[in-house]
Enzyme design. Structure first.
Site, mmCIF file in Angstrom:
data_model
loop_
_atom_site.group_PDB
_atom_site.id
_atom_site.type_symbol
_atom_site.label_atom_id
_atom_site.label_comp_id
_atom_site.label_asym_id
_atom_site.label_seq_id
_atom_site.Cartn_x
_atom_site.Cartn_y
_atom_site.Cartn_z
ATOM 1 N N ASP A 1 40.714 46.059 25.974
ATOM 2 C CA ASP A 1 42.088 46.572 25.964
ATOM 3 C C ASP A 1 42.733 46.623 27.353
ATOM 4 O OD1 ASP A 1 44.453 47.471 24.986
ATOM 5 O OD2 ASP A 1 43.730 49.393 24.246
ATOM 6 N N SER B 1 50.282 54.442 27.450
ATOM 7 C CA SER B 1 49.301 53.354 27.437
ATOM 8 C C SER B 1 49.455 52.423 28.627
ATOM 9 C CB SER B 1 49.451 52.540 26.167
ATOM 10 O OG SER B 1 48.970 53.274 25.096
ATOM 11 N N HIS C 1 46.962 46.138 24.425
ATOM 12 C CA HIS C 1 47.799 46.416 23.243
ATOM 13 C C HIS C 1 49.266 46.625 23.586
ATOM 14 C CE1 HIS C 1 46.882 50.792 24.080
ATOM 15 N NE2 HIS C 1 48.130 50.919 23.666
#
Lengths: 466, 512
Positions: free
Chosen positions: B114, B193, B83
Site C-alpha cells: 500500500d 491516507s 490506495h
C-alpha cells in the site's frame, strides 16, 4: 327476456348438492387422522446434546390400496419422534408407531396400537395421474381440531428432491400464497388422494404425487418387504448427455461419458430429458424410472461415437448415503466419536442445514465443496471432519480447528465412519504411542498420544456431561 | 508581616500551578514547533479515478473523486498510499499553504504494501522543498503526531497520540498481504491516507488504515516497510514484496505428543502444514518440517520472534527482504536439525496479487465472454465480497492452493458474461462456470485457453467446467463467425484483450 325454468334450477341444485357431498368438509377429530408428534432432534453442532422437544400436528392419510388400509404421512413429520399419538375420541388417545420410513422419498407408513375402529376416518383411494389445471381440494390442519379445506389448482409437474435425498422425483405443483405446508397437507379430488405436500415457498407448494405413494405401497401389498426406489446409476442431463451420477464416477461398461441418450425404456427422449406423456404433454424420464423397482431391467438407446446402440441395464436401489456426505440418518442420535478431545462426525446434510435457510451459501465453502463436487474430484470414503476440539493439554495448538476435514488417519485414507471408529478402538493396544490425523485444506495434522487420549476422553466426558 | 501557614501553602500552590502551566505551554510549543518546519513538505492529493469492471472488462466504473495526503521524500518524489492513487486517471497535488495545483503521475506503486511514489513533470516544483526523513527504530508509547488533510475541513489537521502496538496483520488495500504495522491511538480518517506520522521532526510511519469497530485504532506503515519499498524501486522496477508460501500451525509444538512425534526436545518452533507450489520455499521446505530459526531469530511455539523490541510473527522478517535475496532457516526434519537457505521469489498463486490494470483481459466467442478469474474479478461483488461470492468461487479463492485437483492451474478462466444472442441462448446457465478443459485438454491459464480455442478448426468442441455437471458443446467456427456481429451489436471496441501490463493509474507517459 330471460325465461325462468324450474327444471333448469332443479338440475342445478342437484349438481351443487352432489358436489358438496363429494367435497364435504371433514370433521377434524373424528374423520381426519391428525397426529400429535413429540420430536427431539439431535443438535448437529454439539452432537452429544439434543434440541428441545417440539410438538406438531401433521396429518396422516388413510389410504385404501388393494383392499388394505395404510396410514401414510411424511417421513419428515415423524422422523426423530419420541411419541406419536392420535385422538380417537375426545378423551381417548392411541399410540402410533412408524412401521416403515423412506427418507429418500419422504414417506412413512404408520401402525396404530391397539387396533381401533377407524371406520369413521375418511379413507382415500389413490388417484390416477391428474391433468394439469385440474381444480382439487387442499386439506390443511393448523392445530388440533382446526382443519380447513380449500380449492386449488394443479399448475405444473416439476422435478424436486426431498430434504434428505440426492435423487429427484416428479412432483405436482400448485400455486398458493398460503402459509408453508408443515403438516403433510393432503391434496384430494373427490375421495381420491392426489398428493401430500412436503415442500413450499412463497408462491407454490410441491406434492408427492399419488403414483409415487402407490409405488411405495405396492411393495407392502405384494410381499410386505420394502424394495425402495430404483436408481439408474447415472444421470441423463437436460441435453440428454449421459453423466455419471457423481460427475466423473464409474459408468456401466457399455457407456461412455460423451454418449447421448436417444430413448429410455423404449420411449423417445426429448429435450430436457423428457418423454411424451398423454396427460401432461411431457414428463421427465425419472417418472418412468420410478415406476420400475430395483433389480428390474430397462432398455436404453444411446448414440455412441456417432452410432446408435441398444443396451439393457439392471436398475440399482437408491442410496443417497453411499457418497461422501450423509443425506439422512437411520439412527435417532447423531453418530460421533469423542477421541482425545476431538469430536469427529461425518459431514451430513443435516449439519449443513444448521447454517439456516440460506445454508447453500452460508455454510463453510470447504464443506459445500465436498457436498457438491467432492466425489467428482475423486474423493472416496466418507467426508469425516473434526467438528470440534475441546481445549486440553493433548489438544494444545488444535483448539481453534473447526470443521477440519480428515484426509487420513495414520496414512489410512478414504475411511468410512465405522472404519474410523474401529480403527480408533483397535489402536489402543498398539505399540506406537501416537496417532496422526492428516487434515485437508492446508490444516496440517493432529498428533494425539493414544494413552493420553483415553484419559482425556474420560475427563472431557465427565466435565461436559456426555 | 507573618502570613498564616495556610496562606503560604495557597501561594505556593498558585506558584506551582502557574509554573507548571507555563512549562506545559512551553513544552507544547516545543513539541509542535516541528509542525511549522514540516508543513511545507506536505501535499494534499486530489485524484479522479476510474476502475475497470472486471466482469465486463470492456466497461469502466463511474468516476470517483477523492483526496489523500502525501509528503516529499526527496529525489522529486512524493510518498503516499497506493490506495490513494489506485486507478487514478488524474492526480493533482497541492503543497500546504500554496494556492497552486500541480499535475502529478505515479512513478511507482506497490499494491501489496500500500505504498506509492508520485512525481511531477516540472522538477522545479520541488525546488527548496525539504525532504522529510524517516526515523529508524521505534518503541511502544512513543508520542506521535498524525498530520494530513482528513475529511472535516480544508486545512491541515494535527492529531496527537502514541504508538500503542506493533503488529503483523493484513494490509486491507490488497486484502492478501500481511506485513508489520504500527497501531496508533491518534485519529486516522479518510484523507489522512498517505500522510506522515511524526515523532518530533522525523517520520515514524505512513498513515494508511483504521479499524471502524474499535475506538481510536489507526494504523501506519512502519519505516522499515517503507524503506524496503524504496530500496526495491532503486533499479527502476518494482519487484513486489517477497513471501515464502509457508503455512504453519502455531502452538502445536507446545504439545508434548507433537514434540515426541517429531523428536523435538525443546519447547520452540512451529510446524509447517503446507508449502505453496511455485513459492520461494517450495522444494526447500516440506510439510511436517519444524521451523526453529529464521535468520538469527529463534521462532517460538507461537510463531513469533523477538523483533522490533516486540514479539511479532516470524514472517515480519520478509519486510526487510528483497526479491533475489536469501533467507535462512534452521529446521527439524526427520528428527535432524538442518540449515536451509531459501532464495526469495515474487509471489505467484491462482489468485496472485492485486493487479489494477488499465483494462481487463477477456475474449469472447459468439458472445460467451471468458476472463481470467482474478481477485479483481471477485472484488466486483462489492464490499464484503468474500462473503458475497458463490461458495465454489469462495472455495477456489481460499482452498484451491491446497487442493491437488487444481495443482496444474496457473490462473482460472471463468465464463464472466453472456452477451445475449439467439446463438448463445442455450448457454446462459454456464455463466460463472470455471473452465476445466477444452476437448479433454486441461486448461492451465487464460492465455493457454485462448490459444487452444484459436487452434481449433473442426466443428464441435467440448468445454468442461469444474462447477457444472454438463459440458458446453459448441460449434466454434459458427460462434467465431458471430463474434464480429456481436462485438458490433454491443458496442465493444474489440472482441478480445489478451494482455495488458499498463497500471491502472496515470503514469509519466500519459502526461507527455
Amino acid at each position: 327476456m330471460k325465461i325462468f325454468s324450474p327444471l333448469k334450477l332443479f338440475l342445478k341444485l342437484i349438481l351443487i348438492f352432489s358436489f358438496q357431498q363429494s367435497h364435504a368438509k371433514p370433521h377434524a377429530s373424528t374423520q381426519i387422522l391428525q397426529l400429535e408428534v413429540y420430536k427431539q432432534t439431535p443438535n448437529f453442532k454439539t452432537p452429544w446434546q439434543k434440541n428441545p422437544i417440539t410438538r406438531s400436528f401433521p396429518i396422516a392419510v388413510k389410504i385404501k390400496y388393494k383392499n388394505k388400509f395404510y396410514f401414510v404421512t411424511l417421513a419428515q413429520a415423524v422422523k426423530d419422534f419420541k411419541s406419536i399419538q392420535i385422538r380417537t375420541a375426545p378423551s381417548e388417545q392411541k399410540q402410533v408407531t412408524v412401521k416403515w420410513i423412506d427418507q429418500e422419498v419422504n414417506l412413512a407408513v404408520l401402525t396404530i396400537s391397539p387396533q381401533f375402529n377407524h371406520d369413521s376416518i375418511i379413507s382415500f383411494e389413490l388417484a390416477p395421474e391428474v391433468a394439469l389445471n385440474r381444480e382439487v381440494r387442499l386439506l390443511q390442519a393448523h392445530t388440533i381440531k382446526s382443519v380447513t379445506v380449500k380449492k386449488t389448482i394443479i399448475r405444473n409437474i416439476e422435478l424436486d428432491s426431498s430434504n434428505f435425498s440426492a435423487y429427484k422425483f416428479v412432483h405436482y405443483v400448485t400455486n398458493s400464497k398460503e402459509p408453508p405446508c408443515r403438516s403433510a397437507e393432503a391434496l384430494f379430488y373427490k375421495q381420491q388422494l392426489v398428493g401430500l405436500c412436503h415442500k413450499s415457498n412463497k408462491n407454490q407448494k410441491k406434492f408427492i404425487p399419488s403414483f409415487t405413494i402407490k409405488n411405495m405401497l405396492n411393495d407392502f401389498s405384494e410381499n410386505a418387504t420394502y424394495k425402495g426406489f430404483s436408481d439408474l446409476g447415472f444421470e441423463i442431463t437436460e441435453k440428454r448427455q449421459i453423466l455419471s451420477f457423481d460427475h466423473v464416477g464409474v459408468l456401466p461398461s457399455s457407456l461412455q461419458g460423451d454418449d447421448f441418450a436417444i430413448s429410455f425404456d423404449n420411449k423417445k427422449l426429448l429435450k430436457r430429458g423428457n418423454i411424451e406423456h398423454k396427460l401432461w404433454g411431457r414428463v421427465n424420464y425419472r417418472y418412468y424410472l420410478h415406476k420400475k423397482k430395483p433389480n428390474e431391467k430397462v432398455n436404453l438407446t444411446i448414440k455412441q461415437n456417432g452410432l446408435s446402440k441398444k443396451i439393457t441395464l439392471k436398475l440399482k436401489k437408491q442410496n443417497s448415503n453411499s457418497g461422501l456426505v450423509r443425506y439422512y440418518r437411520k439412527t435417532k442420535t447423531e453418530p460421533y466419536i469423542l477421541y482425545g478431545g476431538l469430536v469427529i462426525q461425518r459431514l451430513s446434510l443435516e449439519l449443513l442445514t444448521h447454517w439456516g435457510r440460506e445454508w447453500r451459501s452460508k455454510a463453510p465453502s470447504q464443506l459445500l465443496y465436498l457436498l457438491n463436487l467432492g466425489k467428482s474430484r475423486g474423493l472416496k470414503g466418507h467426508a469425516l471432519m473434526i467438528s470440534q476440539v475441546f481445549s486440553d493439554e493433548t489438544t494444545r495448538g488444535y483448539d481453534k480447528l473447526k470443521y477440519a476435514v480428515i484426509h487420513s488417519v495414520d496414512n489410512k485414507k478414504e475411511l468410512k465412519f465405522k472404519e474410523l471408529k474401529d480403527l480408533l478402538q483397535s489402536t489402543k493396544n498398539e505399540s506406537k504411542s501416537s496417532l496422526r490425523f492428516k487434515l485437508m485444506h492446508g490444516n496440517g495434522s493432529i498428533i494425539i498420544n493414544k494413552k493420553e487420549a483415553q484419559e482425556v476422553t474420560k475427563r472431557i466426558s465427565n466435565i461436559y456431561s456426555f | 508581616m507573618i502570613l498564616p501557614k495556610h496562606s503560604i501553602q495557597l501561594v505556593a500552590c498558585i506558584f506551582i500551578l502557574t509554573l507548571s502551566n507555563y512549562q506545559g505551554k512551553a513544552r507544547n510549543k516545543t513539541s509542535l514547533d516541528f509542525v511549522r518546519k514540516v508543513r511545507p513538505s506536505l501535499y494534499k492529493i486530489y485524484t479522479t479515478s476510474q476502475g475497470v469492471d472486471y466482469r465486463h472488462p470492456w466497461k469502466f466504473s463511474p468516476l470517483k473523486r477523492s483526496t489523500g495526503t502525501g509528503f516529499y521524500i526527496g529525489k522529486n518524489l512524493i510518498m503516499t498510499n497506493a490506495h490513494v492513487v489506485t486507478n487514478a486517471k488524474s492526480i493533482f497535488v497541492q503543497r500546504d499553504k500554496k494556492a497552486h495545483l500541480e499535475r502529478a503521475y505515479v512513478e511507482f506503486i506497490a499494491h501489496d504494501s500500500d505504498l506509492a511514489v508520485l512525481s511531477v513533470l516540472d522538477k522545479k516544483y520541488f525546488e527548496n522543498v525539504r525532504a522529510l526523513k524517516f526515523q529508524e527504530g521505534f518503541k511502544l508509547n512513543t508520542v506521535s503526531h498524525t498530520i494530513g488533510f482528513p475529511r472535516g475541513g480544508e486545512q491541515l489537521s494535527v492529531t496527537k497520540g502514541i504508538i500503542s502496538r506493533v503488529a503483523y496483520n493484513t494490509y486491507v488495500h490488497s486484502g492478501m498481504s500481511k506485513h508489520t504495522l504500527l497501531q496508533v491511538d491518534s485519529a486516522i480518517n479518510p484523507g489522512n491516507s498517505g500522510g506522515p506520522v511524526f515523532h518530533k521532526e522525523k517520520v515514524i510511519g505512513v498513515a494508511f488504515q483504521s479499524k471502524h469497530d474499535g475506538q481510536n485504532i489507526g494504523y501506519m506503515i512502519p519505516p522499515h516497510v517503507v524503506n524496503r519499498f524504496l530500496e526495491d524501486i532503486k533499479d527502476g522496477y518494482y519487484d513486489t514484496h517477497p513471501t515464502t508460501g509457508l503455512f504453519i500451525n502455531k502452538w502445536t509444538l507446545g504439545n508434548k505428543a507433537v514434540r515426541e512425534y517429531y523428536g523435538q526436545t525443546t519447547v520452540e518452533g512451529v510446524e509447517v502444514t503446507f508449502v505453496e507450489k511455485n513459492s520461494s520455499a517450495h522444494i526447500h521446505i516440506q510439510e511436517g518440517d519444524i521451523l526453529l530459526k529464521i535468520d538469527e531469530y529463534p521462532i517460538g511455539v507461537d510463531g513469533k520472534i523477538y523483533f522490533l523490541n516486540e514479539r511479532v510473527d516470524f514472517r515480519a522478517i520478509f519486510d526487510l527482504k528483497q526479491i533475489g535475496q536469501s533467507i535462512n532457516f534452521v529446521i527439524l526434519r526427520n528428527k535432524q536439525k538442518k540449515k536451509v537457505s531459501v532464495e526469495l521469489k515474487p509471489y505467484t498463486s491462482h489468485f496472485s496479487s492485486f493487479k489494477n490494470k488499465r483494462q481487463g483481459r477477456f475474449v469472447h466467442y459468439g458472445g460467451i465472454v471468458f476472463t481470467p478469474l482474478t481477485t479483481d474479478w471477485l472484488r466486483m461483488a462489492g464490499d464484503n465480497w468474500k462473503k458475497k461470492i458463490n461458495p465454489f468461487l469462495n472455495y477456489l479463492f481460499y482452498y484451491s492452493k491446497f487442493d491437488p485437483s487444481f495443482s496444474h492451474i496457473e490462473e482460472f478462466v471463468i465464463v464472466s458474461e453472456l452477451l445475449p444472442h439467439p446463438a448463445n441462448s442455450p448457454y446462459r446457465k454456464f455463466k460463472h462456470a470455471v473452465v476445466e478443459s477444452l476437448n479433454d485438454k486441461k486448461v492451465t491459464s487464460f492465455s493457454h485457453f485462448y490459444q487452444l480455442v484459436d487452434q481449433k478448426t473442426n466443428n464441435f468442441s467440448k468445454i468442461k467446467f469444474f462447477n457444472r455437471k454438463e459440458s458446453l458443446i459448441i460449434n466454434l467456427p459458427t460462434l467465431k463467425k458471430l463474434t464480429k456481429e456481436i462485438t458490433k451489436l454491443y458496442g465493444l471496441k474489440k472482441a478480445r484483450v489478451l494482455t495488458n501490463n499498463l497500471d491502472g493509474s496515470v503514469v509519466k507517459g500519459d502526461l507527455k
